[in-house]
Each structure stands twice: as structure tokens, then as C-alpha cells.
Design a protein around this motif. Structure first.
Motif, PDB file in Angstrom:
ATOM      1  N   ASP A 340       0.883  -1.102  -0.051  1.00 23.76           N
ATOM      2  CA  ASP A 340      -0.040  -0.044   0.085  1.00 23.76           C
ATOM      3  C   ASP A 340       0.887   1.129   0.096  1.00 23.76           C
ATOM      4  N   THR A 341       1.576   1.455  -0.988  1.00 23.66           N
ATOM      5  CA  THR A 341       2.554   2.368  -1.241  1.00 23.66           C
ATOM      6  C   THR A 341       1.871   4.104  -1.300  1.00 23.66           C
ATOM      7  N   ASP A 342       0.713   4.002  -1.811  1.00 24.22           N
ATOM      8  CA  ASP A 342       0.168   5.251  -1.879  1.00 24.22           C
ATOM      9  C   ASP A 342      -0.255   5.698  -0.473  1.00 24.22           C
ATOM     10  N   GLU A 343      -1.082   4.891   0.130  1.00 20.77           N
ATOM     11  CA  GLU A 343      -1.247   5.304   1.349  1.00 20.77           C
ATOM     12  C   GLU A 343      -0.137   5.454   2.645  1.00 20.77           C
ATOM     13  N   TRP A 345       2.686   6.881   1.605  1.00 25.29           N
ATOM     14  CA  TRP A 345       3.219   8.078   1.314  1.00 25.29           C
ATOM     15  C   TRP A 345       2.284   9.162   1.961  1.00 25.29           C
ATOM     16  N   GLN A 346       1.090   9.063   1.794  1.00 29.32           N
ATOM     17  CA  GLN A 346      -0.012   9.983   2.431  1.00 29.32           C
ATOM     18  C   GLN A 346       0.318  10.022   3.948  1.00 29.32           C
ATOM     19  N   ARG A 382       7.503  13.364  -5.290  1.00 33.73           N
ATOM     20  CA  ARG A 382       6.964  13.255  -3.919  1.00 33.73           C
ATOM     21  C   ARG A 382       8.218  14.065  -3.080  1.00 33.73           C
ATOM     22  N   THR A 402       0.585  15.073  -4.607  1.00 31.99           N
ATOM     23  CA  THR A 402       1.041  14.517  -5.816  1.00 31.99           C
ATOM     24  C   THR A 402       0.115  13.472  -6.024  1.00 31.99           C
ATOM     25  N   ALA A 403      -0.068  13.115  -7.434  1.00 34.76           N
ATOM     26  CA  ALA A 403      -0.788  12.089  -7.786  1.00 34.76           C
ATOM     27  C   ALA A 403      -0.494  10.808  -7.434  1.00 34.76           C
ATOM     28  N   GLY A 404      -1.237   9.656  -7.113  1.00 34.35           N
ATOM     29  CA  GLY A 404      -1.012   8.381  -6.426  1.00 34.35           C
ATOM     30  C   GLY A 404      -0.178   7.929  -7.699  1.00 34.35           C
ATOM     31  N   ASP A 406      -0.180   4.118  -7.918  1.00 36.18           N
ATOM     32  CA  ASP A 406      -0.896   2.854  -8.359  1.00 36.18           C
ATOM     33  C   ASP A 406      -2.413   2.909  -8.941  1.00 36.18           C
ATOM     34  N   HIS A 598       3.290   0.175  -8.146  1.00 35.65           N
ATOM     35  CA  HIS A 598       4.409   0.766  -7.701  1.00 35.65           C
ATOM     36  C   HIS A 598       5.401  -0.289  -6.836  1.00 35.65           C
TER      37      HIS A 598
END
Length: 648
Positions: A340-343, A345-346, A382, A402-404, A406, A598
Motif C-alpha cells: 500500500d505505497t500510496d497510502e 506516502w500519504q 514526492r 502529488t498523484a498516486g 498505483d 509501484h
């Protein structure tokens, strides 16, 4: 930007001369000429009259560029232009170079057909340029009468044999002299310069700009901060380079030395892992080999550096700051290690206002870049978002997220730019099961557990060379695992062995006790004669349905749902990538699962080895001829993707 034509040379040259006079030489001695210059506090000469300048122009056949002309009106020549040009030409000494040292031919030998015009000019200029160096340390200096800017200035080129680099280019004589003033300061104020502390109005001014840049960076104004720090670094200010490297590393530049900070015990625990992370994978680097930038470090920092090299090389480094930000880092790591790389980073981004610097010269959290699980979260975009976010107790505007990375679903596997675009791949989806439980369902032996996180390429490099070309009876897959969307986990193999439909055994039934499992093995872009695709679905330990497409032939078992009916996808529907995308979209819709692009392609995920996907031949049976399709890469010396091979 200062207009070179209207620049007042006299205050600038007087200031430079005074700073030079107040700085004792390294060897504590000066020549008679230097002693006179020190006493007069003037490195120049009497000004050249207009008549003298015109006479020089008549001799040379060209009117001089504006900034050089104005300089001559203040001083007809100059001593100690930087550290390596001891005497700069005035009206009497300036002459056409005429390639006196054969440099044009030397530089032209290294030009290739794709050389840029500026590179070609940097070679040709030695034939027709105006030579300005009179006495120097093997340094050549010319002005280019053909490289004239809109302001009438001539470009300047400087080259030294000991630099082992192409000639340096300056847009004007004015720009060259400004840089030489910076060079003088840099040589005197550098961290390795021996002698009295070098302090004057210029150093105090630049140090004030460093302090301003530090606060500006913490407020999120990293672009302006970088400009200020680069300017101060040109003057050799000791903190500027280390502060600027922190910004550079997060904004997309891989190389950073953190000079002046990495040897400070306050910052070393966080900066050392980042410094050595890029070198830790090099086979010639062992625990006793350290980057040269650690010169001047005390024994404690050197010991920490050696330990850090070994820790990073083994994959055991974990970024673990304290406080609320540290708690967020742990949450982000837990998300990232399951894909869960986008989460993840968030989570890091939202916690940035809680981050606390280790000292006054610490601008941003950098240690996570060297963390094997968190580091792959960083992209240039990022990094710039992080730098634009106020932190360390400062306030400012919050940047747009920034945009996700995945895209969701499974269709990205069919993208031309994906890592799987020239090979086949296979994966297992299991519903209602955590990733850590997958080894119990897919691996042989009791107590199977997950291995350390590894990247896609680390797995590819560790795979036996011929495994991708031959379907051994022990076709055990080294898979990465993670979460595949709400309620699903995945096991993914991006470098499988060849597909043999006669001996392939789907792992879906073994993975499905008490739940559902889905298996996909795809090689649709292997060529028209080598394309294949397999889908099987099992529930509670028994296969529900499956189909296999090989060589334009489809075989099915069980009742395949209409949404996945192979008749909808095969039979002249375009090329393999189009069919592959349609199938993957259908599978994603049917099961509501996804694979994190990703994390699979750029991250590091936990791994384990599955049991064999290929059944052994029955004892005593006659070996049968088997057709299968290799996924070997051409660089392995194996057949191209899609080339058919027969073995008996």
C-alpha cells in the motif's frame, strides 16, 4: 541579475583586493610583487586610458566586449584571478591564442557525431580565441569573439590540465571574474584549509544568506533556499553544501555528500545511511571501505559509518525517528511492506508538520530514503512535495498532493512500459487471508515464513539462469506478497519458468481451504504461436472452474462465468496486449482485486518460495515431448520471448 555593462568594477575589485591582503598565504611568504600588492591593498594595475584600449583593439582587429572594456578602465590587468591564474592580461598582454598548445585538436578527438554545438565551440575556440592567461598553474583562458551574446559579451572558456574535465564556460568576462572571486573565497574558507579563520564582510554576508536559506527551506520555499545555498557554497561557506545536499537528494538528485554535516555526531545517524545506501550494493565495498567525504570524522563517527555500511548492505536498516512523526513512520512502513505505497506516502506526508530536526542544520527527514521498505516511496515529485511542506516548527502554504502511483486493478500488467511487458508472469489471489498467511497455503513444509523484503530485480538476479528457460519438475516460484485490495492478498512471480500445460498444477486448490483463490498465468505477448493464458478459481480446496489458452486452442474445466468466458476474448480480437488487457480487466471486475504496480515494480516486498507448479511425470512412464514457451531474456543468452522450444 547585475547588468555587466553598467557594473561598477572599482568597489568590487577594491573589496577583493582587501580580502586577499588580509588573508596570509599558506606558506607564510609572499613574492616581492605580492608584498607590494598587499601593502597597497590592490591586486590590480593603473587604469588603461581610452586611447590605450583603442590601440589594443586596433592591434587585435576587434572591439573588446563591454565588461572587459570597463574592467580595463579600472585596472589594466589583474593578479591572482582565483587560485590558479596568477596574472590576467591587460591591454599589452592580450593576444590571439592561435591554438598555441594544440588544445583544439585534443578536444576535437573526443567529440562524437552527436556532440552539441557548445561542445564543438569549446574545442574550436582555442584556434581563434583571445588569450587572457599570462601566468598560471597550467590553466588556459580565452575569450570567444564568435560566441557573442545579445549584450555584446564574449563567452569565456577556462581549462586546466589537472582538472580532467571539459573547459568551463562563462557567458562573459564579468561572469568569469565573479566566479574567480568565489573561487578565491572557496579555497580560503574550505573545510580543509589550514590557517587562521577566514572572516570578512563577504563571508558574513554569505553566512547570513545560509541562515535565511535554512528558514526558507523549513517554510517550504526550497527553490529559493537552494539558490541561496548554491551561491554560498560557491564561496566555500562550510554549512551551505551540506544543507543544499539535503534539498538536492529529496528533489531528485541521487548524488549527495552532505559535506560538513555527515561527520557531525548530531546528524551522522540519519545522514550516513543515505550516504552509503547507493554504494552498499557494490561488491567491492566492504565494511572497511568508506566514502572519501568522511575525512575529518572522529573515531566514533567512523565506527558508526562502518556499522552502517554493513547494516544497509544486509537490508537490516530501519529508519526510526522518535515522537509522533516516528509513530507515523512505523504506520507507513507497515502499509508499504504489504504494497500500500500510496497510502504509506500519504501517512508520511500528513505527519510532516510533527517532524523535529536533529539540530539547526537539519532540513528534512532523510533517513527513510535508506530504509529498504520506505525508500522506494520516494519519487522526484514526492520529494519536491515533501520539501514544499512546512515543517520543523515553521509555517507556510501547504502544497497540492502529488498523484498516486498505483493505477488500481490488474490491467497495468499489459502496459508496454511495465516490467512484465517482455516476459510472462503469474500470480495467486487469496480472499480473506493476510499476506503473512500465504506461505502456509502455498509453500511446502510446516512453519513456512516470509523472507526479507526484496525488489523485483533482486529476485530476478538471484534466480537460476536457466530456470526461466526450462520447466523443471521443481518449478518453485519466488513470489512477492502483499494486499490485493479490500479482502484479498496476492503472491506474484514476475520471472516464472516456461509454461507446460501438460504438467502444470494450479496452486489455487491448495490455497483455497475456507476461502477462494484465483490463479493467473499469462504469456499472451510471446508471439502468435507461443501465446498462452491460464485462469483457475478454487473454493474450499476444490477447483470450481478453469480455462487454458495455448496455440489458439482453449480448454476449459467447470462452469466458467460468462464475464470470464474465454470465447469473449480469443479469436481475432487484436494483438496479444489488447486481449491481455481485456482479460485482466475482467478478472479485476469479477473479484474486486488489484495488484500494486509501484510496490511490485519499484518497491521491496516480502518473499517466499512456493511449492512446485509442475507435477512430476509418473514413474516408469515414457517421457513425452513437451512444448512450452520460454520467458528468458535475450541478454541471458536464451531464446527470444515467444521462441518455441521442444525437449524430449
Amino acid at each position: 541579475m547585475t547588468d555587466s555593462a553598467s557594473f561598477d568594477w572599482r568597489p568590487f575589485l577594491l573589496k577583493w583586493s582587501g580580502e586577499w591582503a588580509d588573508c596570509p598565504p599558506d606558506d607564510e611568504t609572499r613574492s616581492e610583487q605580492d608584498t607590494a600588492a598587499q601593502r597597497a591593498r590592490w591586486l590590480g594595475f593603473p587604469p588603461a586610458s581610452e586611447e590605450r584600449i583603442v590601440a589594443m583593439e586596433a592591434r587585435l582587429g576587434r572591439r573588446m566586449p563591454p565588461s572587459y572594456r570597463e574592467f580595463l578602465k579600472v585596472s589594466d590587468g589583474w593578479q591572482h584571478a582565483g587560485g590558479f591564474v596568477w596574472l590576467l592580461a591587460g591591454t599589452a598582454e592580450a593576444r590571439w591564442h592561435d591554438d598555441a598548445y594544440g588544445l583544439a585538436d585534443t578536444f576535437e578527438e573526443y567529440l562524437d557525431e552527436d556532440a552539441e554545438p557548445e561542445e564543438r565551440r569549446g574545442a574550436e575556440v582555442w584556434r581563434h580565441g583571445l588569450q587572457l592567461d599570462v601566468e598560471s598553474d597550467a590553466t588556459r583562458l580565452v575569450m570567444d569573439p564568435d560566441g557573442v551574446g545579445e549584450d555584446g559579451e564574449w563567452a569565456v572558456y577556462s581549462w586546466a590540465s589537472w582538472r580532467a574535465a571539459p573547459p568551463r564556460h562563462y557567458p562573459s568576462f564579468f561572469a568569469f571574474m565573479q566566479d574567480m572571486h568565489r573561487e578565491f573565497h572557496s579555497l580560503r574558507a574550505g573545510p580543509h584549509h589550514e590557517g587562521p579563520v577566514f572572516v570578512n564582510d563577504t563571508t558574513r554576508e554569505q553566512d547570513a544568506l545560509v541562515d535565511e536559506a535554512r528558514l526558507e527551506a523549513l517554510r517550504g520555499g526550497w527553490g529559493r533556499a537552494q539558490e541561496l545555498l548554491d551561491g554560498a557554497a560557491g564561496y566555500g561557506r562550510p554549512r551551505a553544501a551540506g544543507l543544499g545536499d539535503q534539498i538536492r537528494r529529496l528533489s531528485g538528485h541521487r548524488e549527495a555528500s552532505f559535506e560538513g554535516l555527515v561527520t557531525d555526531p548530531r546528524y551522522a545517524p540519519e545522514l550516513l545511511p543515505v550516504l552509503v545506501a547507493g554504494q552498499a550494493a557494490r561488491p567491492y565495498l566492504d565494511g572497511s571501505t568508506l566514502p572519501f567525504v568522511l575525512r575529518g570524522a572522529d573515531d566514533e563517527v567512523m565506527a558508526l559509518a562502518r556499522a552502517t555500511v554493513e547494516l544497509v548492505r544486509s537490508g537490516g536498516y530501519r529508519y526510526a525517528p522518535g515522537g509522533p512523526f516516528g509513530e507515523a513512520v512505523e504506520r507507513a512502513r507497515e502499509l508499504a511492506r504489504w504494497g500500500d505505497t500510496d497510502e504509506a506516502w500519504q501517512t508520511l506526508r500528513e505527519a510532516l508538520p510533527w517532524w523535529e530536526p536533529l539540530g539547526p542544520d537539519h532540513l528534512a527527514p532523510l533517513g527513510w530514503v535508506a530504509d529498504p521498505v520506505l525508500g522506494p516511496l520516494l519519487t522526484s515529485e514526492r520529494g519536491r512535495e515533501l520539501l514544499s511542506t512546512p515543517r520543523g516548527g515553521q509555517v507556510g502554504g501547504v502544497p497540492e498532493p502529488t498523484a498516486g502511483l498505483d493505477p488500481g486493478g490488474l490491467a497495468w500488467l499489459a502496459d508496454p512500459g511495465s516490467l512484465t511487458s517482455r516476459t510472462c508472469y503469474r500470480f495467486v489471489l487469496v480472499e480473506g487471508v493476510e499476506p503473512a498467511e500465504l506461505p502456509e497455503r502455498l509453500a511446502d513444509g510446516a512453519g513456512a515464513v516470509l523472507g526479507r523484503p526484496r525488489s523485483f530485480w533482486e529476485i530476478r538476479r538471484s534466480a537460476p539462469r536457466y530456470r526461466r528457460a526450462f520447466p523443471y519438475e521443481d518449478d518453485e516460484a519466488c513470489v512477492t506478497v502483499g494486499r490485493a485490495g479490500p479482502g484479498w492478498s496476492f503472491a506474484f512471480d514476475g520471472a516464472p519458468a516456461g509454461f507446460d500445460r501438460h504438467q502444470f498444477v494450479s496452486p489455487a486448490p491448495a490455497a483455497s481451504p475456507g476461502t477462494r483463490a484465483v490463479v493467473v498465468w499469462c504469456g499472451l505477448r510471446a508471439g502468435s504461436r507461443g501465446a498462452f493464458f491460464h485462469l483457475s478459481v478454487a473454493r474450499d480446496g476444490a477447483e470450481q472452474y478453469a480455462f487454458t489458452y495455448v496455440d489458439t486452442e482453449v480448454r476449459t474445466r467447470g462452469e466458467v462465468p460468462q464475464a470470464l468466458d474465454p470465447g469473449r476474448f480469443f479469436g481475432g480480437r487484436g494483438d496479444g496486449a489488447e486481449v491481455e488487457r481485456s482479460l485482466l480487466e475482467a478478472v479485476a471486475r469479477e473479484f474486486g482485486a488489484r495488484l500494486p504496480r509501484h510496490a511490485i515494480e519499484a518497491g521491496r516486498l516480502h518473499t517466499f518460495t512456493t511449492r512446485s507448479w509442475t507435477a512430476p511425470e509418473e514413474a516408469g512412464s515414457r517421457p513425452r515431448v513437451r512444448s512450452y514457451w520460454t520467458t528468458a531474456r535475450p541478454e541471458d543468452g536464451q531464446p527470444e520471448d515467444g521462441e518455441r522450444r521442444r525437449l524430449s
